[in-house]
Design a protein around this motif. Structure first.
Motif, PDB file in Angstrom:
ATOM      1  N   CYS A 285     112.394  57.085  59.607  1.00 38.04           N
ATOM      2  CA  CYS A 285     112.434  58.396  58.945  1.00 38.04           C
ATOM      3  C   CYS A 285     112.665  58.247  57.451  1.00 38.04           C
ATOM      4  O   CYS A 285     112.182  59.056  56.647  1.00 38.04           O
ATOM      5  CB  CYS A 285     113.535  59.255  59.566  1.00 38.04           C
ATOM      6  SG  CYS A 285     113.223  59.742  61.275  1.00 38.04           S
ATOM      7  N   LEU A 286     113.423  57.209  57.057  1.00 40.69           N
ATOM      8  CA  LEU A 286     113.651  56.943  55.639  1.00 40.69           C
ATOM      9  C   LEU A 286     112.553  56.056  55.059  1.00 40.69           C
ATOM     10  O   LEU A 286     112.051  56.307  53.965  1.00 40.69           O
ATOM     11  CB  LEU A 286     115.017  56.279  55.454  1.00 40.69           C
ATOM     12  CG  LEU A 286     116.241  57.120  55.836  1.00 40.69           C
ATOM     13  CD1 LEU A 286     117.505  56.283  55.738  1.00 40.69           C
ATOM     14  CD2 LEU A 286     116.347  58.347  54.945  1.00 40.69           C
ATOM     15  N   ALA A 287     112.179  55.010  55.797  1.00 41.79           N
ATOM     16  CA  ALA A 287     111.161  54.088  55.300  1.00 41.79           C
ATOM     17  C   ALA A 287     109.799  54.753  55.180  1.00 41.79           C
ATOM     18  O   ALA A 287     108.928  54.264  54.448  1.00 41.79           O
ATOM     19  CB  ALA A 287     111.062  52.876  56.230  1.00 41.79           C
TER      20      ALA A 287
ATOM     21  N   ILE B 205     117.215  48.610  55.301  1.00 42.78           N
ATOM     22  CA  ILE B 205     118.514  48.009  55.648  1.00 42.78           C
ATOM     23  C   ILE B 205     118.945  48.455  57.038  1.00 42.78           C
ATOM     24  O   ILE B 205     119.401  47.647  57.863  1.00 42.78           O
ATOM     25  CB  ILE B 205     119.581  48.393  54.609  1.00 42.78           C
ATOM     26  CG1 ILE B 205     119.178  47.954  53.202  1.00 42.78           C
ATOM     27  CG2 ILE B 205     120.922  47.772  54.971  1.00 42.78           C
ATOM     28  CD1 ILE B 205     120.085  48.472  52.126  1.00 42.78           C
ATOM     29  N   LEU B 206     118.789  49.756  57.332  1.00 46.87           N
ATOM     30  CA  LEU B 206     119.138  50.245  58.662  1.00 46.87           C
ATOM     31  C   LEU B 206     118.247  49.620  59.731  1.00 46.87           C
ATOM     32  O   LEU B 206     118.710  49.284  60.826  1.00 46.87           O
ATOM     33  CB  LEU B 206     119.023  51.777  58.701  1.00 46.87           C
ATOM     34  CG  LEU B 206     120.125  52.556  57.976  1.00 46.87           C
ATOM     35  CD1 LEU B 206     119.789  54.033  57.933  1.00 46.87           C
ATOM     36  CD2 LEU B 206     121.469  52.342  58.658  1.00 46.87           C
ATOM     37  N   GLY B 207     116.959  49.470  59.411  1.00 47.24           N
ATOM     38  CA  GLY B 207     116.050  48.837  60.353  1.00 47.24           C
ATOM     39  C   GLY B 207     116.451  47.405  60.643  1.00 47.24           C
ATOM     40  O   GLY B 207     116.366  46.938  61.786  1.00 47.24           O
ATOM     41  N   LEU B 208     116.898  46.703  59.611  1.00 45.77           N
ATOM     42  CA  LEU B 208     117.372  45.330  59.783  1.00 45.77           C
ATOM     43  C   LEU B 208     118.562  45.277  60.728  1.00 45.77           C
ATOM     44  O   LEU B 208     118.672  44.392  61.585  1.00 45.77           O
ATOM     45  CB  LEU B 208     117.738  44.756  58.414  1.00 45.77           C
ATOM     46  CG  LEU B 208     118.441  43.400  58.353  1.00 45.77           C
ATOM     47  CD1 LEU B 208     117.490  42.305  58.805  1.00 45.77           C
ATOM     48  CD2 LEU B 208     118.941  43.113  56.946  1.00 45.77           C
ATOM     49  N   VAL B 209     119.454  46.249  60.606  1.00 47.55           N
ATOM     50  CA  VAL B 209     120.687  46.253  61.383  1.00 47.55           C
ATOM     51  C   VAL B 209     120.444  46.585  62.858  1.00 47.55           C
ATOM     52  O   VAL B 209     121.088  46.010  63.740  1.00 47.55           O
ATOM     53  CB  VAL B 209     121.685  47.259  60.759  1.00 47.55           C
ATOM     54  CG1 VAL B 209     122.840  47.534  61.698  1.00 47.55           C
ATOM     55  CG2 VAL B 209     122.207  46.727  59.429  1.00 47.55           C
TER      56      VAL B 209
ATOM     57  N   SER C 150     117.793  63.558  54.043  1.00 52.55           N
ATOM     58  CA  SER C 150     117.350  62.550  55.007  1.00 52.55           C
ATOM     59  C   SER C 150     118.445  61.526  55.263  1.00 52.55           C
ATOM     60  O   SER C 150     118.722  61.160  56.418  1.00 52.55           O
ATOM     61  CB  SER C 150     116.087  61.851  54.502  1.00 52.55           C
ATOM     62  OG  SER C 150     115.028  62.771  54.328  1.00 52.55           O
ATOM     63  N   VAL C 151     119.069  61.042  54.185  1.00 53.85           N
ATOM     64  CA  VAL C 151     120.131  60.040  54.335  1.00 53.85           C
ATOM     65  C   VAL C 151     121.315  60.631  55.104  1.00 53.85           C
ATOM     66  O   VAL C 151     121.870  59.992  56.005  1.00 53.85           O
ATOM     67  CB  VAL C 151     120.583  59.519  52.957  1.00 53.85           C
ATOM     68  CG1 VAL C 151     121.790  58.609  53.099  1.00 53.85           C
ATOM     69  CG2 VAL C 151     119.443  58.774  52.273  1.00 53.85           C
ATOM     70  N   ALA C 152     121.685  61.873  54.768  1.00 53.76           N
ATOM     71  CA  ALA C 152     122.797  62.518  55.465  1.00 53.76           C
ATOM     72  C   ALA C 152     122.459  62.746  56.938  1.00 53.76           C
ATOM     73  O   ALA C 152     123.293  62.518  57.823  1.00 53.76           O
ATOM     74  CB  ALA C 152     123.140  63.839  54.787  1.00 53.76           C
ATOM     75  N   GLY C 153     121.225  63.183  57.211  1.00 54.76           N
ATOM     76  CA  GLY C 153     120.818  63.442  58.590  1.00 54.76           C
ATOM     77  C   GLY C 153     120.796  62.178  59.435  1.00 54.76           C
ATOM     78  O   GLY C 153     121.301  62.166  60.568  1.00 54.76           O
TER      79      GLY C 153
ATOM     80  N   MET D 254     115.133  55.675  49.409  1.00 52.11           N
ATOM     81  CA  MET D 254     114.972  55.992  50.824  1.00 52.11           C
ATOM     82  C   MET D 254     114.368  54.805  51.580  1.00 52.11           C
ATOM     83  O   MET D 254     114.823  54.464  52.678  1.00 52.11           O
ATOM     84  CB  MET D 254     114.094  57.232  50.987  1.00 52.11           C
ATOM     85  CG  MET D 254     114.720  58.521  50.496  1.00 52.11           C
ATOM     86  SD  MET D 254     113.558  59.911  50.515  1.00 52.11           S
ATOM     87  CE  MET D 254     113.241  60.068  52.278  1.00 52.11           C
ATOM     88  N   VAL D 255     113.346  54.195  50.997  1.00 55.20           N
ATOM     89  CA  VAL D 255     112.710  53.051  51.652  1.00 55.20           C
ATOM     90  C   VAL D 255     113.712  51.907  51.820  1.00 55.20           C
ATOM     91  O   VAL D 255     113.787  51.267  52.875  1.00 55.20           O
ATOM     92  CB  VAL D 255     111.480  52.582  50.849  1.00 55.20           C
ATOM     93  CG1 VAL D 255     110.908  51.292  51.441  1.00 55.20           C
ATOM     94  CG2 VAL D 255     110.408  53.660  50.821  1.00 55.20           C
TER      95      VAL D 255
END
Length: 529
Positions: free
Chosen positions: A14-16, A126-130, A40-43, A120-121
């Motif tokens: 959603c961010l990427a 980073i979240l995808g990596l985690v 987006s980041v908050a959601g 955002m990307v």
């Protein structure tokens, strides 16, 4: 794949997805991009917080969807456990703070929309990596993270030094990609899968022949080398203190988030990495050297941002040393606490310009020895007392003794400085703060060790003679640094310290090789910072 696992897997995308937004359009609609970024980041952060509650009912949330309709390596997977949840919540919180800060920081900037796009990307990567559930997916997000960061570092493209350092960082990151790519290829060759749920289950079972392959040691060393490049460890560190012409929100994101990628990789694959004594020794010695080197250089810098940059380098070195010693849960605590502190420090760095300066009055050599002695005794009593109250018993290992020594040196300095101020109030505050720090350290370690006991469970290799030598060398280095810190005021006229200061101000010239390589590929000479 369950619905919850699917939603967790979709959250980073959603961010990427902002990657497809044209930069020109983003700059033309800067207000919309700012609102979209913050919302987006908050959601995503709020959703991951709710998703983490699912871990109360199951040990981890996993799922996999094959892109080829078979059991081939091309899958979209999610692996969400305690480690992933802690890191995801940390990233979501810091990302939200940074997105709000950048909204006012880049107000009226002509490229503000483009900045929000790449922010955002980067956060999505980073979240995808985690939360990635397989190594190929992790590798893709690993590369996307550095690519998005490169775009953020190039925000001030009209500044030659900003462009130069961004390119140097780009080259070092590609080296880390090569290390990680080869390691992942060998993992598939040895175990036939890259799915984390399958790999970690195998490692937890600990079959006798599981690690007999000679390539296992190579895989572990490659993973450590990749982590060293990601976390700015010696000799791959020179890009970190040079990337300061980027906007402050990028510095906060880089020093509080992206720099932790190397540590997360080792923590996530700790059951594998811990099987190679050579890899652990490499991680310990490089981490220790980086910690000491960063601490020495930091003390000579006059720029607040460069001080913070070398502080990050030193802290990441200490975190790597913890991983090398097998203290992976402590390393995770270090990542979380350092990220929260460093993001706040960078976002508040501008206030240092107007903050009142601190006066420093030199004290006599006899008083310095006295306060240091009192500090050493007090710190020792505090550590022993808290350890006793926490029920810590048994003979500590050499690794635990080294971590205890570092804690003792740090507390000794804190208490002695408070006592040497001559103020009973500051002395009391110093003693109280030291006690609270040790108590929080022990409590957080006990809590996190309990939460991650199954996740980080592994059969560690025995402490070899080479490992003991490495630990001894690192211990001598920390004690020496503590002695220099105590004696620096009284040895200011020493020729040796004056020479050390001159070289330390210039980072001991370790960045020359990286500059030459960058010049070879992109320019004939380096611009002046």
């Amino acid at each position: 794949m369950s619905l919850l696992a699917m939603l967790i897997c979709v959250a980073p995308f959603c961010l990427a997805f902002a990657l497809v937004i044209p930069s020109a359009w983003a700059n033309h609609h800067a207000d919309l991009m700012r609102r979209l970024c913050q919302a987006s980041v908050a959601g995503v952060g709020a959703f991951l917080m709710l998703a983490s509650l699912g871990l109360l009912f199951q040990s981890n949330i996993t799922g996999s969807w094959s892109l080829t309709g078979s059991h081939g390596p091309l899958r979209i997977s999610v692996y969400y456990d305690v480690i992933s949840a802690l890191m995801a919540l940390l990233i979501g919180y810091i990302g939200w703070i940074i997105s709000r800060f950048s909204g006012s920081y880049l107000d009226r900037d002509s490229r503000a929309g483009q900045f929000d796009k790449w922010l955002m990307v980067c956060l999505g990567a980073i979240l995808g990596l985690v939360v990635s559930g397989n190594l190929i997916q992790l590798f893709v997000f690993w590369i996307l993270t550095t690519f998005a960061l490169h775009q953020l570092l190039m925000h001030n493209a009209d500044r030659p030094w900003a462009v130069w350092t961004a390119r140097k960082k780009f080259l070092i990151s590609r080296l880390g990609d090569v290390f990680l790519g080869i390691a992942i290829y060998l993992v598939y060759q040895v175990w036939g899968t890259g799915e984390l749920s399958e790999l970690l289950a195998k490692f937890k079972e600990g079959a006798p022949a599981l690690f007999d392959d000679s390539r296992v040691g190579v895989i572990c060393i490659l993973l450590v080398l990749s982590a060293l490049t990601k976390s700015a460890q010696f000799p791959f560190h020179s890009w970190l203190p040079d990337t300061l012409e980027t906007p402050t929100p990028v510095s906060a994101l880089m020093h509080a988030g992206i720099i932790n990628g190397g540590g997360f990789l080792l923590i996530r694959l700790s059951p594998l990495v811990s099987q190679s004594s050579a890899a652990l020794a490499l991680c310990t010695i490089i981490g220790g050297v980086t910690c000491l080197l960063g601490g020495i250089i930091m003390s000579t810098q006059s720029s607040i941002k460069r001080k913070l940059a070398y502080s990050t380098m030193s802290q990441m070195g200490f975190m790597m040393m913890q991983c090398g010693l097998g203290a992976f849960s402590i390393a995770l605590i270090h990542i979380i606490s350092h990220s929260l502190y460093k993001s706040h420090a960078f976002l508040r760095s501008g206030s240092a310009v107007t903050a009142p300066g601190l006066s420093h009055s030199p004290i006599s050599w006899q008083k310095r020895l006295l306060t240091t002695g009192v500090g050493l005794v007090s710190a020792s009593i505090i550590i022993v007392m808290v350890a006793f109250l926490m029920g810590v018993d048994g003979t500590p290992s050499m690794a635990e003794m080294l971590l205890g020594l570092v804690t003792l040196v740090a507390l000794t300095h804190l208490i002695s400085e408070a006592i040497s101020s001559g103020s009973p109030r500051l002395a009391l505050i110093g003693m109280t703060a030291s006690t609270l720090i040790v108590a929080i350290y022990f409590l957080s370690h006990a809590a996190l060790d309990g939460l991650t006991r199954d996740v980080l469970a592994h059969d560690s290799v025995g402490t070899s003679l080479s490992s003991q030598i490495v630990i001894g060398i690192v211990a001598i280095g920390f004690v020496s640094l503590g002695i220099i810190e105590i004696a620096k005021d009284h040895l200011a006229n020493s020729r040796i310290l004056q020479l050390l200061y001159v070289h330390a101000v210039n980072g001991f010239y370790f960045d020359i090789a990286a500059r030459r390589l960058t010049a070879l590929l992109w320019a004939r000479s380096a611009p002046t910072p």
